[in-house]
Design an enzyme around this catalytic site. Sequence first.
Site, PDB file in Angstrom:
ATOM      1  N   GLU A  35       0.832  -1.212   0.000  1.00  0.00           N
ATOM      2  CA  GLU A  35       0.000   0.000   0.000  1.00  0.00           C
ATOM      3  C   GLU A  35       0.866   1.261   0.000  1.00  0.00           C
ATOM      4  OE1 GLU A  35      -1.529   1.864   3.473  1.00  0.00           O
ATOM      5  OE2 GLU A  35      -1.177   0.098   4.724  1.00  0.00           O
ATOM      6  N   LYS A  61      -5.401  10.758   0.833  1.00  0.00           N
ATOM      7  CA  LYS A  61      -5.559   9.405   1.374  1.00  0.00           C
ATOM      8  C   LYS A  61      -6.748   8.780   0.632  1.00  0.00           C
ATOM      9  CE  LYS A  61      -7.011   7.139   5.636  1.00  0.00           C
ATOM     10  NZ  LYS A  61      -7.399   7.362   7.036  1.00  0.00           N
ATOM     11  N   VAL A  75      -5.483   0.237   2.923  1.00  0.00           N
ATOM     12  CA  VAL A  75      -5.623  -1.223   2.802  1.00  0.00           C
ATOM     13  C   VAL A  75      -6.810  -1.555   1.893  1.00  0.00           C
ATOM     14  CG1 VAL A  75      -6.224  -3.328   4.086  1.00  0.00           C
ATOM     15  CG2 VAL A  75      -4.478  -1.755   4.981  1.00  0.00           C
ATOM     16  N   ASP A 127     -17.540   4.996  13.517  1.00  0.00           N
ATOM     17  CA  ASP A 127     -16.271   5.020  12.794  1.00  0.00           C
ATOM     18  C   ASP A 127     -15.714   3.596  12.669  1.00  0.00           C
ATOM     19  OD1 ASP A 127     -13.848   5.481  11.650  1.00  0.00           O
ATOM     20  OD2 ASP A 127     -13.200   7.011  13.085  1.00  0.00           O
ATOM     21  N   SER A 129     -13.523   1.343   9.884  1.00  0.00           N
ATOM     22  CA  SER A 129     -12.719   1.478   8.661  1.00  0.00           C
ATOM     23  C   SER A 129     -13.317   0.701   7.493  1.00  0.00           C
ATOM     24  CB  SER A 129     -11.305   0.964   8.918  1.00  0.00           C
ATOM     25  OG  SER A 129     -10.580   0.959   7.707  1.00  0.00           O
ATOM     26  N   ALA A 130     -13.240   1.316   6.319  1.00  0.00           N
ATOM     27  CA  ALA A 130     -13.671   0.630   5.090  1.00  0.00           C
ATOM     28  C   ALA A 130     -12.799  -0.597   4.808  1.00  0.00           C
ATOM     29  CB  ALA A 130     -13.630   1.596   3.910  1.00  0.00           C
ATOM     30  N   ASP A 131     -11.647  -0.690   5.471  1.00  0.00           N
ATOM     31  CA  ASP A 131     -10.805  -1.889   5.306  1.00  0.00           C
ATOM     32  C   ASP A 131     -11.576  -3.162   5.642  1.00  0.00           C
ATOM     33  OD1 ASP A 131      -8.777  -0.067   4.836  1.00  0.00           O
ATOM     34  OD2 ASP A 131      -7.641  -0.529   6.659  1.00  0.00           O
ATOM     35  N   LYS A 153      -3.649  -1.819  15.530  1.00  0.00           N
ATOM     36  CA  LYS A 153      -3.230  -1.002  16.680  1.00  0.00           C
ATOM     37  C   LYS A 153      -4.346  -0.911  17.699  1.00  0.00           C
ATOM     38  CE  LYS A 153       0.144   2.187  14.924  1.00  0.00           C
ATOM     39  NZ  LYS A 153       0.068   2.312  13.470  1.00  0.00           N
TER      40      LYS A 153
HETATM   41  N1  PSU Z   1      -2.941   1.495  10.683  1.00  0.00           N
HETATM   42  C1  PSU Z   1      -1.616   1.628  10.864  1.00  0.00           C
HETATM   43  N2  PSU Z   1      -0.877   2.306   9.930  1.00  0.00           N
HETATM   44  C2  PSU Z   1      -1.449   2.841   8.815  1.00  0.00           C
HETATM   45  C3  PSU Z   1      -2.853   2.680   8.632  1.00  0.00           C
HETATM   46  C4  PSU Z   1      -3.555   1.999   9.583  1.00  0.00           C
HETATM   47  O1  PSU Z   1      -1.098   1.142  11.845  1.00  0.00           O
HETATM   48  O2  PSU Z   1      -0.749   3.468   7.991  1.00  0.00           O
HETATM   49  C5  PSU Z   1      -3.508   3.211   7.383  1.00  0.00           C
HETATM   50  C6  PSU Z   1      -3.754   2.066   6.385  1.00  0.00           C
HETATM   51  O3  PSU Z   1      -3.569   2.545   5.069  1.00  0.00           O
HETATM   52  C7  PSU Z   1      -5.214   1.733   6.624  1.00  0.00           C
HETATM   53  C8  PSU Z   1      -5.775   3.100   6.918  1.00  0.00           C
HETATM   54  O4  PSU Z   1      -5.843   1.123   5.539  1.00  0.00           O
HETATM   55  O5  PSU Z   1      -4.798   3.743   7.708  1.00  0.00           O
HETATM   56  C9  PSU Z   1      -7.107   3.036   7.633  1.00  0.00           C
HETATM   57  O6  PSU Z   1      -7.670   4.300   7.664  1.00  0.00           O
HETATM   58  P1  PSU Z   1      -9.190   4.458   8.139  1.00  0.00           P
HETATM   59  O7  PSU Z   1      -9.186   4.083   9.584  1.00  0.00           O
HETATM   60  O8  PSU Z   1      -9.500   5.919   7.911  1.00  0.00           O
HETATM   61  O9  PSU Z   1      -9.993   3.526   7.287  1.00  0.00           O
HETATM   62 MN    MN Z   2     -12.702   5.985   9.896  1.00  0.00          MN
END
Ligand code: PSU
Ligand code: MN
Length: 304
Positions: free
Chosen positions: A26, A87, A107, A139, A141-143, A160
């Site tokens: 990524e 992003k 991701v 909240d 994540s879309a992951d 994390k």
């Molecule tokens: N967690 C980490 N390091 C990162 C990310 C997440 O420890 O760099 C990044 C990854 O690219 C992950 C994104 O897909 O943050 C998730 O963001 P969000 O929570 O806004 O979906």
């Molecule tokens: Mn989010």
Amino acid sequence: MNQEYLSFSEEVLKAKREGKPIVALESTIISHGMPYPQNVETAREVEEIIRQNGAVPATIAIINGKIKIGLSEEDLEFLATSKEIMKASRRDLPYLIAAQKHGATTVAATMICAQMGGIDVFVTGGIGGVHRGAEVTMDISADLQELAKTNVAVVCAGAKSILDLGLTLEYLETNGVPVIGYQTEILPAFYTRTSPYKVNFRVDSPEEASALMKAKWDLGLQGGIVIANPIPEPYAMDESLINKVIEVALNEAKSKDIHGKEVTPFLLSRVKELTEGSSLEANIALVKHNAKIGALIAAVKGDK
Ligand code: PSU
Ligand code: MN
């Protein structure tokens, strides 16, 4: 067709022609996850580790509205330094492509692009998940949705504990996403090798991981797989220290009313500042270790 939006590097094209194993990487971690110059140095080193372990690296990003699969040295430097890189998660891809802008893929977005490019192993640091307090903020994540529907295995060091790890596991369970521990039964929490949670299944070798991927997709079971690989022992951080720092960062995010896509980058950068860089060292070490394991898993598939 989606192929007209894709642009492969020579190295990745050659690997595809020759049927060599390929590992996706990524780019949010480069543009929004680490400071310069460690971001570009790590990106280069991670690519090299993948080559040394028998696979070809394919770092993914959106540049001038093209989905690039495999980046040049200049692309990596650009992603590491430019302020114009958005992003990019699933939601952002159509806009970035239509408006011919630049995006660093999360991701979720990297999984989408990897699948379009025919790549099924992807290495990163940590995945996004269900945030603490998500029962109010929503909240998530879309992951996680991407893991529910896109056929890519994601090698990471867990998630994390800025996240609610318990709710993240519940969400993945609902969506049928296996969470595999690589040589462990315990879910690693990125900076630490352990957490209060168990993984679903343990594998001890690249062959076992690859067999599980094959079985899932041979059965037509759509969606990804999380392969959680703990940070190497010498780099693991003190659990109570990191948890205290995370509490501080979470409270700051709340009082500053940070929301949407800014939440994760804000927490990551505050954690880094509050640990005076030792978290960055840990982050680099775990990504490199994931690169090695990911390459070995991809190489098993390549032998079939
Ligand atoms: N967690 C980490 N390091 C990162 C990310 C997440 O420890 O760099 C990044 C990854 O690219 C992950 C994104 O897909 O943050 C998730 O963001 P969000 O929570 O806004 O979906
Ligand atoms: Mn989010």
